[in-house]
Design a protein around this motif. Structure first.
Motif, PDB file in Angstrom:
ATOM      1  N   PRO A  59     103.908  -7.667  15.312  1.00  0.00           N
ATOM      2  CA  PRO A  59     103.744  -7.776  16.761  1.00  0.00           C
ATOM      3  C   PRO A  59     104.962  -8.392  17.439  1.00  0.00           C
ATOM      4  CG  PRO A  59     102.499  -9.496  15.663  1.00  0.00           C
ATOM      5  CD  PRO A  59     103.057  -8.603  14.583  1.00  0.00           C
ATOM      6  N   ASP A  60     105.055  -8.151  18.729  1.00  0.00           N
ATOM      7  CA  ASP A  60     106.066  -8.767  19.580  1.00  0.00           C
ATOM      8  C   ASP A  60     105.642 -10.218  19.790  1.00  0.00           C
ATOM      9  OD1 ASP A  60     107.607  -9.726  21.705  1.00  0.00           O
ATOM     10  OD2 ASP A  60     107.456  -7.870  22.853  1.00  0.00           O
ATOM     11  N   LEU A  61     106.393 -11.145  19.220  1.00  0.00           N
ATOM     12  CA  LEU A  61     106.036 -12.566  19.297  1.00  0.00           C
ATOM     13  C   LEU A  61     106.406 -13.203  20.630  1.00  0.00           C
ATOM     14  CD1 LEU A  61     106.955 -13.696  15.671  1.00  0.00           C
ATOM     15  CD2 LEU A  61     104.741 -12.909  16.573  1.00  0.00           C
ATOM     16  N   THR A  62     107.105 -12.487  21.480  1.00  0.00           N
ATOM     17  CA  THR A  62     107.421 -13.028  22.808  1.00  0.00           C
ATOM     18  C   THR A  62     106.248 -12.827  23.767  1.00  0.00           C
ATOM     19  OG1 THR A  62     108.400 -10.992  23.701  1.00  0.00           O
ATOM     20  CG2 THR A  62     109.871 -12.494  22.491  1.00  0.00           C
ATOM     21  N   ARG A  63     105.216 -12.118  23.331  1.00  0.00           N
ATOM     22  CA  ARG A  63     104.075 -11.791  24.198  1.00  0.00           C
ATOM     23  C   ARG A  63     102.771 -12.425  23.710  1.00  0.00           C
ATOM     24  NH1 ARG A  63     105.018 -10.140  28.751  1.00  0.00           N
ATOM     25  NH2 ARG A  63     103.223  -8.802  28.778  1.00  0.00           N
ATOM     26  N   ILE A  64     102.858 -13.416  22.832  1.00  0.00           N
ATOM     27  CA  ILE A  64     101.648 -14.056  22.315  1.00  0.00           C
ATOM     28  C   ILE A  64     100.820 -14.625  23.460  1.00  0.00           C
ATOM     29  CG2 ILE A  64     100.728 -15.932  20.888  1.00  0.00           C
ATOM     30  CD1 ILE A  64     103.247 -15.581  19.106  1.00  0.00           C
ATOM     31  N   ALA A  65     101.443 -15.390  24.332  1.00  0.00           N
ATOM     32  CA  ALA A  65     100.713 -15.985  25.458  1.00  0.00           C
ATOM     33  C   ALA A  65     100.158 -14.905  26.379  1.00  0.00           C
ATOM     34  CB  ALA A  65     101.611 -16.949  26.233  1.00  0.00           C
ATOM     35  N   ARG A  67      99.160 -12.001  25.621  1.00  0.00           N
ATOM     36  CA  ARG A  67      97.988 -11.396  24.976  1.00  0.00           C
ATOM     37  C   ARG A  67      96.798 -12.340  24.945  1.00  0.00           C
ATOM     38  NH1 ARG A  67     102.139  -9.529  21.368  1.00  0.00           N
ATOM     39  NH2 ARG A  67     101.621 -11.168  19.877  1.00  0.00           N
ATOM     40  N   ASN A  68      97.011 -13.604  25.313  1.00  0.00           N
ATOM     41  CA  ASN A  68      95.954 -14.618  25.281  1.00  0.00           C
ATOM     42  C   ASN A  68      95.736 -15.236  26.659  1.00  0.00           C
ATOM     43  OD1 ASN A  68      95.015 -15.132  22.347  1.00  0.00           O
ATOM     44  ND2 ASN A  68      97.226 -14.831  22.223  1.00  0.00           N
ATOM     45  N   GLY A  69      95.763 -14.394  27.672  1.00  0.00           N
ATOM     46  CA  GLY A  69      95.472 -14.865  29.027  1.00  0.00           C
ATOM     47  C   GLY A  69      96.472 -15.859  29.580  1.00  0.00           C
ATOM     48  N   GLY A  70      97.720 -15.783  29.124  1.00  0.00           N
ATOM     49  CA  GLY A  70      98.764 -16.677  29.618  1.00  0.00           C
ATOM     50  C   GLY A  70      98.827 -18.022  28.920  1.00  0.00           C
ATOM     51  N   VAL A  71      98.011 -18.221  27.911  1.00  0.00           N
ATOM     52  CA  VAL A  71      97.976 -19.490  27.183  1.00  0.00           C
ATOM     53  C   VAL A  71      98.522 -19.262  25.777  1.00  0.00           C
ATOM     54  CG1 VAL A  71      96.479 -21.300  26.250  1.00  0.00           C
ATOM     55  CG2 VAL A  71      95.981 -20.284  28.482  1.00  0.00           C
ATOM     56  N   PRO A 121     108.384 -28.826  10.015  1.00  0.00           N
ATOM     57  CA  PRO A 121     108.920 -27.466  10.128  1.00  0.00           C
ATOM     58  C   PRO A 121     107.922 -26.484  10.767  1.00  0.00           C
ATOM     59  CG  PRO A 121     109.448 -28.371   7.984  1.00  0.00           C
ATOM     60  CD  PRO A 121     108.485 -29.332   8.636  1.00  0.00           C
ATOM     61  N   LEU A 122     106.644 -26.619  10.453  1.00  0.00           N
ATOM     62  CA  LEU A 122     105.641 -25.740  11.049  1.00  0.00           C
ATOM     63  C   LEU A 122     105.541 -25.984  12.557  1.00  0.00           C
ATOM     64  CD1 LEU A 122     103.401 -23.634  10.786  1.00  0.00           C
ATOM     65  CD2 LEU A 122     101.843 -25.493  10.135  1.00  0.00           C
ATOM     66  N   ALA A 123     105.548 -27.244  12.962  1.00  0.00           N
ATOM     67  CA  ALA A 123     105.516 -27.572  14.393  1.00  0.00           C
ATOM     68  C   ALA A 123     106.784 -27.088  15.090  1.00  0.00           C
ATOM     69  CB  ALA A 123     105.334 -29.080  14.579  1.00  0.00           C
ATOM     70  N   ASP A 124     107.926 -27.208  14.429  1.00  0.00           N
ATOM     71  CA  ASP A 124     109.182 -26.743  15.014  1.00  0.00           C
ATOM     72  C   ASP A 124     109.163 -25.234  15.239  1.00  0.00           C
ATOM     73  OD1 ASP A 124     110.233 -29.323  14.951  1.00  0.00           O
ATOM     74  OD2 ASP A 124     111.454 -28.979  13.166  1.00  0.00           O
ATOM     75  N   LEU A 125     108.657 -24.493  14.266  1.00  0.00           N
ATOM     76  CA  LEU A 125     108.593 -23.041  14.396  1.00  0.00           C
ATOM     77  C   LEU A 125     107.635 -22.639  15.514  1.00  0.00           C
ATOM     78  CD1 LEU A 125     109.413 -20.241  13.524  1.00  0.00           C
ATOM     79  CD2 LEU A 125     107.814 -20.420  11.615  1.00  0.00           C
ATOM     80  N   ALA A 126     106.485 -23.288  15.594  1.00  0.00           N
ATOM     81  CA  ALA A 126     105.530 -22.999  16.670  1.00  0.00           C
ATOM     82  C   ALA A 126     106.132 -23.337  18.032  1.00  0.00           C
ATOM     83  CB  ALA A 126     104.235 -23.770  16.455  1.00  0.00           C
ATOM     84  N   ALA A 127     106.875 -24.435  18.120  1.00  0.00           N
ATOM     85  CA  ALA A 127     107.507 -24.814  19.387  1.00  0.00           C
ATOM     86  C   ALA A 127     108.548 -23.776  19.792  1.00  0.00           C
ATOM     87  CB  ALA A 127     108.141 -26.204  19.283  1.00  0.00           C
ATOM     88  N   TYR A 128     109.281 -23.271  18.830  1.00  0.00           N
ATOM     89  CA  TYR A 128     110.258 -22.225  19.153  1.00  0.00           C
ATOM     90  C   TYR A 128     109.559 -20.976  19.678  1.00  0.00           C
ATOM     91  CZ  TYR A 128     113.439 -18.383  18.772  1.00  0.00           C
ATOM     92  OH  TYR A 128     114.161 -17.260  19.079  1.00  0.00           O
ATOM     93  N   LEU A 129     108.504 -20.554  18.995  1.00  0.00           N
ATOM     94  CA  LEU A 129     107.773 -19.366  19.454  1.00  0.00           C
ATOM     95  C   LEU A 129     107.214 -19.578  20.856  1.00  0.00           C
ATOM     96  CD1 LEU A 129     105.952 -18.326  16.170  1.00  0.00           C
ATOM     97  CD2 LEU A 129     107.936 -17.227  17.238  1.00  0.00           C
ATOM     98  N   GLU A 130     106.720 -20.769  21.113  1.00  0.00           N
ATOM     99  CA  GLU A 130     106.205 -21.059  22.466  1.00  0.00           C
ATOM    100  C   GLU A 130     107.331 -20.982  23.506  1.00  0.00           C
ATOM    101  OE1 GLU A 130     103.202 -24.164  24.708  1.00  0.00           O
ATOM    102  OE2 GLU A 130     103.999 -24.717  22.743  1.00  0.00           O
ATOM    103  N   SER A 131     108.533 -21.400  23.113  1.00  0.00           N
ATOM    104  CA  SER A 131     109.654 -21.430  24.054  1.00  0.00           C
ATOM    105  C   SER A 131     110.160 -20.044  24.430  1.00  0.00           C
ATOM    106  CB  SER A 131     110.821 -22.261  23.490  1.00  0.00           C
ATOM    107  OG  SER A 131     111.534 -21.530  22.495  1.00  0.00           O
ATOM    108  N   ILE A 132     109.829 -19.019  23.640  1.00  0.00           N
ATOM    109  CA  ILE A 132     110.347 -17.665  23.931  1.00  0.00           C
ATOM    110  C   ILE A 132     109.299 -16.758  24.579  1.00  0.00           C
ATOM    111  CG2 ILE A 132     112.114 -17.780  22.129  1.00  0.00           C
ATOM    112  CD1 ILE A 132     110.283 -15.944  20.417  1.00  0.00           C
ATOM    113  N   GLN A 133     108.198 -17.345  25.006  1.00  0.00           N
ATOM    114  CA  GLN A 133     107.141 -16.538  25.621  1.00  0.00           C
ATOM    115  C   GLN A 133     107.604 -15.967  26.959  1.00  0.00           C
ATOM    116  OE1 GLN A 133     104.182 -15.743  23.830  1.00  0.00           O
ATOM    117  NE2 GLN A 133     105.757 -16.550  22.440  1.00  0.00           N
ATOM    118  N   GLN A 134     107.188 -14.731  27.218  1.00  0.00           N
ATOM    119  CA  GLN A 134     107.538 -14.062  28.481  1.00  0.00           C
ATOM    120  C   GLN A 134     106.285 -13.732  29.254  1.00  0.00           C
ATOM    121  OE1 GLN A 134     110.029 -10.731  27.566  1.00  0.00           O
ATOM    122  NE2 GLN A 134     111.510 -12.007  26.551  1.00  0.00           N
TER     123      GLN A 134
END
Length: 134
Positions: A59-65, A67-71, A121-134
């Motif tokens: 999946p496109d990881l920049t669209r996680i939020a 796909r989840n109602g903006g969250v 490291p898991l928190a860092d990766l999740a924070a990065y993914l959150e930072s690239i949300q569009q």
């Protein structure tokens, strides 16, 4: 005795501050590049060089939020990454990265208001993914 009591809250606050250091985006980006970019692509859009060989496209990881109602569902994302709650998502092609992301523990709020011991490291990766949300 009063001087000791006056220092106790300050000392406790200082100790707590050391436990909740926010994740670092550059560290998360490096982890993404190491573990995720081959499938999800350098821009996290699901177009990595290994994606063509997978039964289920990543999946496109920049669209996680989006796909989840903006969250951005931090706890769900971290569980998917480490494989903790995953059964056979993504056609079984998504590796479990829990063992690879072990490291020093931090107290991390994954969105439920609770500080939970989490590998940094898991928190860092999740924070990065959150930072690239569009």
């Amino acid at each position: 005795m009063r001087a000791l009591l006056a220092l106790t809250p300050a000392a406790a606050l200082a100790a707590l501050a050391g436990c909740v250091t926010p994740p670092a985006e550059p560290a998360g980006r490096a982890l993404f590049d190491d573990y995720c970019a081959a499938c999800h692509g350098p821009g996290a859009r699901g177009d990595g060089p290994a994606a063509a060989d997978l039964d289920v496209p990543p999946p496109d990881l920049t669209r996680i939020a989006a796909r989840n109602g903006g969250v951005f569902p931090r706890a769900q994302v971290m569980s998917t990454i480490d494989g903790y709650t995953r059964t056979d998502q993504h056609g079984g092609s998504m590796p479990e990265f829990g063992a690879l992301l072990e490291g020093p523990m931090i107290r991390y709020d994954s969105g439920d208001g609770r500080l939970t011991p989490t590998p940094r490291p898991l928190a860092d990766l999740a924070a990065y993914l959150e930072s690239i949300q569009q």
